[in-house]
Design a protein around this motif. Structure first.
Motif, PDB file in Angstrom:
ATOM      1  N   ILE A 231      10.720   5.075  -3.543  1.00 13.54           N
ATOM      2  CA  ILE A 231      11.177   3.733  -3.168  1.00 13.54           C
ATOM      3  C   ILE A 231      12.156   3.203  -4.205  1.00 13.54           C
ATOM      4  O   ILE A 231      13.186   2.604  -3.866  1.00 13.54           O
ATOM      5  N   VAL A 232      11.862   3.417  -5.489  1.00 10.62           N
ATOM      6  CA  VAL A 232      12.773   2.967  -6.549  1.00 10.62           C
ATOM      7  C   VAL A 232      14.153   3.581  -6.371  1.00 10.62           C
ATOM      8  O   VAL A 232      15.179   2.889  -6.397  1.00 10.62           O
ATOM      9  N   GLU A 233      14.194   4.900  -6.187  1.00 12.33           N
ATOM     10  CA  GLU A 233      15.481   5.579  -6.047  1.00 12.33           C
ATOM     11  C   GLU A 233      16.228   5.091  -4.807  1.00 12.33           C
ATOM     12  O   GLU A 233      17.443   4.852  -4.850  1.00 12.33           O
ATOM     13  N   SER A 234      15.516   4.906  -3.703  1.00  8.54           N
ATOM     14  CA  SER A 234      16.153   4.450  -2.471  1.00  8.54           C
ATOM     15  C   SER A 234      16.679   3.026  -2.609  1.00  8.54           C
ATOM     16  O   SER A 234      17.758   2.697  -2.102  1.00  8.54           O
ATOM     17  N   MET A 235      15.923   2.164  -3.310  1.00  5.81           N
ATOM     18  CA  MET A 235      16.373   0.787  -3.510  1.00  5.81           C
ATOM     19  C   MET A 235      17.625   0.729  -4.374  1.00  5.81           C
ATOM     20  O   MET A 235      18.538  -0.062  -4.110  1.00  5.81           O
ATOM     21  N   ILE A 236      17.684   1.545  -5.412  1.00  7.00           N
ATOM     22  CA  ILE A 236      18.866   1.553  -6.271  1.00  7.00           C
ATOM     23  C   ILE A 236      20.100   1.971  -5.476  1.00  7.00           C
ATOM     24  O   ILE A 236      21.173   1.377  -5.587  1.00  7.00           O
ATOM     25  N   LEU A 237      19.954   2.990  -4.647  1.00  8.59           N
ATOM     26  CA  LEU A 237      21.055   3.418  -3.784  1.00  8.59           C
ATOM     27  C   LEU A 237      21.475   2.299  -2.834  1.00  8.59           C
ATOM     28  O   LEU A 237      22.659   1.987  -2.684  1.00  8.59           O
ATOM     29  N   CYS A 238      20.496   1.705  -2.186  1.00  9.42           N
ATOM     30  CA  CYS A 238      20.763   0.663  -1.188  1.00  9.42           C
ATOM     31  C   CYS A 238      21.429  -0.551  -1.826  1.00  9.42           C
ATOM     32  O   CYS A 238      22.454  -1.048  -1.330  1.00  9.42           O
TER      33      CYS A 238
ATOM     34  N   GLN B 156       0.812  -1.233   0.000  1.00  9.22           N
ATOM     35  CA  GLN B 156       0.000   0.000   0.000  1.00  9.22           C
ATOM     36  C   GLN B 156       0.843   1.281   0.000  1.00  9.22           C
ATOM     37  O   GLN B 156       0.404   2.316   0.498  1.00  9.22           O
ATOM     38  N   ALA B 157       2.036   1.214  -0.585  1.00  8.80           N
ATOM     39  CA  ALA B 157       2.860   2.418  -0.676  1.00  8.80           C
ATOM     40  C   ALA B 157       3.083   2.822  -2.128  1.00  8.80           C
ATOM     41  O   ALA B 157       4.087   3.431  -2.468  1.00  8.80           O
TER      42      ALA B 157
END
Length: 232
Positions: free
Chosen positions: A114-121, A106-107
Motif C-alpha cells: 500500500i505504501v509503494e502504491s500510494m507513493i506512485l499514485c 484491516q489491511a
C-alpha cells in the motif's frame, strides 16, 4: 462531481456528529483548522452471508487508491473555493494522508504494498497540478523506513531512466521528482551520511516554522510589543 468513496464534513451522513455543539462550532471555523475528509478504506466483500468473497490484494489496493484520488480531488475543490491561497505563506496546499486501510481497514498485512502504491499514485497526482503537495503520515518507524526506501529506489531508478511501474499504468508518475537535479541529490545524500554519523547541526531561523502556521520573527516581535505597550 459525485464522489462515492469520500466526503467532507459538510456532507458527512452521520447525524450523531451534528448533535455535538463543539462539532457545529468547529464547522463554523472550518477553514481555520485542518480540513478533514473522511474516506472509505474497508475491505469490500461481495456476496451475502457466509458466501461473501474477499477481494484480491490487487483489487483492494486499487480501491484504496481510488479513495486517495478522490480525497485529493475533493480537498482541492473545497480549498480552492473557500481558501483561495494556501495558508502560512506556503506556495501549495498541503494534504496529509495516513497509510490508508492499514488500521481498522484491516489491511495491515499488506502495508508495504500500500505504501509503494500510494507513493506512485500521489506522485502522479502532484505532477498533474501546480498547487498541491501531499504528505504520507506513517504510524510507526518500520512503515516510515519502508516509505523512505521506496522513495530512494524510485529516485535511483529515475536517474537511470529504468523505472517501470510493476502493477499500475501511469504516465510520467515521477515527474515531480525531476525537481531534484543530480547535484541536489548528491548533496542530499552527503547530508544524510553526516546526519547518520551525528555530525550534522542545523542553524535555523524563526521563518522555518511559518509553513506550519507559526509566526515569523517580525510577527512574533509585534505580538510581544502588543502585550507590553498600552497603545498596541
Amino acid at each position: 462531481e459525485d464522489y462515492d468513496r469520500v466526503c467532507s464534513p459538510k456532507h458527512w451522513p452521520w447525524p450523531e456528529f451534528w448533535r455535538k455543539d463543539e462539532f457545529e462550532a468547529a464547522l463554523g471555523d472550518l477553514f481555520r483548522i485542518p480540513f478533514i475528509v473522511a474516506g472509505e478504506v474497508g475491505i469490500e466483500r461481495s456476496g451475502k452471508g457466509s458466501k461473501q468473497a474477499v477481494p484480491s490484494e490487487e483489487d483492494h489496493i486499487k480501491s484504496l487508491l481510488e479513495t486517495v484520488r478522490q480525497f485529493v480531488q475533493v480537498s482541492l475543490e473545497e480549498l480552492r473555493r473557500e481558501q483561495p491561497r494556501p495558508r502560512a505563506n506556503r506556495e501549495r496546499y498541503l494534504l496529509a494522508l495516513p497509510v490508508v486501510g492499514t488500521g481498522f481497514g484491516q489491511a495491515g498485512d499488506i502495508t508495504g504494498q500500500i505504501v509503494e502504491s500510494m507513493i506512485l499514485c500521489l506522485s502522479e497526482l502532484v505532477s498533474a497540478v501546480e498547487d498541491v503537495d501531499c504528505v504520507i503520515v506513517c504510524a510507526d518507524l518500520a512503515t516510515f523506513s519502508h516509505a523512505q526506501n521506496v522513495r530512494r529506489r524510485m529516485l535511483d531508478e529515475l536517474s537511470t531512466k529504468s523505472f517501470e511501474p510493476a502493477r499500475f499504468d501511469a504516465v510520467e508518475p515521477l515527474s515531480s521528482f525531476r525537481l531534484f537535479t543530480p547535484e541536489m541529490r548528491s548533496q542530499a545524500s552527503e547530508l544524510a551520511k553526516l546526519s547518520t554519523k551525528g555530525l550534522l547541526s542545523l542553524f535555523i531561523g524563526a521563518g522555518v516554522g511559518m509553513g506550519a502556521g507559526l509566526p515569523s520573527w517580525r510577527q512574533l516581535l509585534l505580538a510581544i510589543e502588543d502585550q507590553f505597550t498600552s497603545s498596541g
